[in-house]
Write an enzyme that holds these catalytic residues in place. Sequence first.
Site, PDB file in Angstrom:
ATOM      1  N   VAL A  21       0.872  -1.178   0.000  1.00 38.23           N
ATOM      2  CA  VAL A  21       0.000   0.000   0.000  1.00 38.23           C
ATOM      3  C   VAL A  21       0.908   1.226   0.000  1.00 38.23           C
ATOM      4  O   VAL A  21       2.087   1.142   0.356  1.00 38.23           O
ATOM      5  CB  VAL A  21      -0.957   0.033   1.217  1.00 38.23           C
ATOM      6  CG1 VAL A  21      -1.990  -1.083   1.119  1.00 38.23           C
ATOM      7  CG2 VAL A  21      -0.209  -0.031   2.527  1.00 38.23           C
ATOM      8  N   SER A  22       0.346   2.349  -0.405  1.00 37.23           N
ATOM      9  CA  SER A  22       1.161   3.565  -0.528  1.00 37.23           C
ATOM     10  C   SER A  22       1.354   4.303   0.782  1.00 37.23           C
ATOM     11  O   SER A  22       2.400   4.911   1.004  1.00 37.23           O
ATOM     12  CB  SER A  22       0.526   4.513  -1.545  1.00 37.23           C
ATOM     13  OG  SER A  22       0.468   3.890  -2.802  1.00 37.23           O
ATOM     14  N   THR A  23       0.346   4.283   1.659  1.00 37.09           N
ATOM     15  CA  THR A  23       0.441   5.060   2.901  1.00 37.09           C
ATOM     16  C   THR A  23       0.056   4.205   4.104  1.00 37.09           C
ATOM     17  O   THR A  23      -0.660   3.211   3.978  1.00 37.09           O
ATOM     18  CB  THR A  23      -0.486   6.293   2.863  1.00 37.09           C
ATOM     19  OG1 THR A  23      -1.835   5.857   2.722  1.00 37.09           O
ATOM     20  CG2 THR A  23      -0.108   7.226   1.714  1.00 37.09           C
TER      21      THR A  23
END
Length: 174
Positions: free
Chosen positions: A7-9
Amino acid sequence: MIGYARVSTSDQTQSLEAQVVRLKDAGCSVVFKDIASGKLASRPQWDAAMTVLSKGDVLAAVKLDRVGRSLGNLIAMLSELQERGVDLQFLDQKIDTTSPQGKLFFNILGSFAEFEREIISQRTKDGLAATTKRGRNGGRPSKLRPHDIAHARTLIGTKPMTEIAAELKVSRAT
């Protein structure tokens, strides 16, 4: 089979855990998890996964975009893994390079990506040629006029760069 989830964050950890569950349900014995942008070529757990993969292994991910952002990057990664004897599986796209059909589909996607890159490159070259023909060299217009540049050059070595930039009302980088 080895899984990779990303996931990015950090506020997307629920999505990360959902990916892990799906990968384990698909048969992954271990799942490497990253919280990092997909555009980064080097991610800590991605790098760790690459070190444990060996001939005969299958790397699985939920979606193509969990592994990389660009198709060019994916094609390069697939080539590297194929040279090592590692196959890929993407659960949502039903891509499985352990089968001839999966390899064919992935190579067709790669051909389209290469075609798209060449079209973009040609358009860029055509645009630069058109601006040059109109008397511009492309890029941003200069913030400094020729006499300002000459003045700045005379000041270099006599004052700190930040003072010179402030005097000319431009950033230090300019």
